[in-house]
Design a protein around this motif. Structure first.
Motif, short mmCIF file in Angstrom:
data_model
loop_
_atom_site.label_atom_id
_atom_site.label_comp_id
_atom_site.label_asym_id
_atom_site.label_seq_id
_atom_site.Cartn_x
_atom_site.Cartn_y
_atom_site.Cartn_z
N PHE A 13 128.98 159.96 48.75
CA PHE A 13 127.58 160.15 49.10
C PHE A 13 127.12 159.05 50.05
CE2 PHE A 13 128.34 162.03 45.01
CZ PHE A 13 127.70 163.25 45.09
N ASP A 14 126.04 159.32 50.74
CA ASP A 14 125.39 158.33 51.59
C ASP A 14 123.89 158.53 51.44
OD1 ASP A 14 125.03 156.23 53.32
OD2 ASP A 14 126.15 157.11 54.97
N GLN A 15 123.11 157.63 52.03
CA GLN A 15 121.66 157.74 51.96
C GLN A 15 121.08 157.74 53.36
OE1 GLN A 15 120.55 154.48 49.32
NE2 GLN A 15 120.24 155.99 47.70
N TYR A 38 116.85 159.90 50.87
CA TYR A 38 117.67 161.04 50.45
C TYR A 38 119.08 160.56 50.16
CZ TYR A 38 114.01 163.77 52.73
OH TYR A 38 112.82 164.33 53.11
N THR A 39 119.66 160.99 49.05
CA THR A 39 121.08 160.78 48.78
C THR A 39 121.74 162.14 48.97
OG1 THR A 39 120.57 159.05 47.18
CG2 THR A 39 122.78 160.02 47.07
N SER A 49 119.48 163.86 45.62
CA SER A 49 118.41 163.02 45.12
C SER A 49 117.43 162.71 46.24
CB SER A 49 119.00 161.71 44.57
OG SER A 49 117.98 160.78 44.26
#
Length: 60
Positions: A13-15, A38-39, A49
């Motif tokens: 994941f990244d944000q 945002y994730t 998320s």
């Protein structure tokens, strides 16, 4: 516990954010604007998320 994407089962994941800040609904012209974080899954792009950066700033 490791997070898994509900769409593809990915575990990476990244944000990121966008250009539309959150403002208090009762103060349309408030200078207090907060970024959404945002994730998202790097495998399929599913947003898993959404949260507001520094939400306590809205209480002042």
């Amino acid at each position: 516990m490791r997070r898994k994407c509900p769409e593809c089962g990915g575990e990476k994941f990244d944000q990121g954010t966008d250009h539309m800040p959150i403002r208090p609904m009762n103060k349309k012209f408030s200078m207090k604007a907060l970024q959404k974080i945002y994730t998202f899954c790097l495998g399929c792009g599913e947003i898993v998320s959404t949260k507001v950066e520094n939400p306590t700033k809205l209480n002042n």
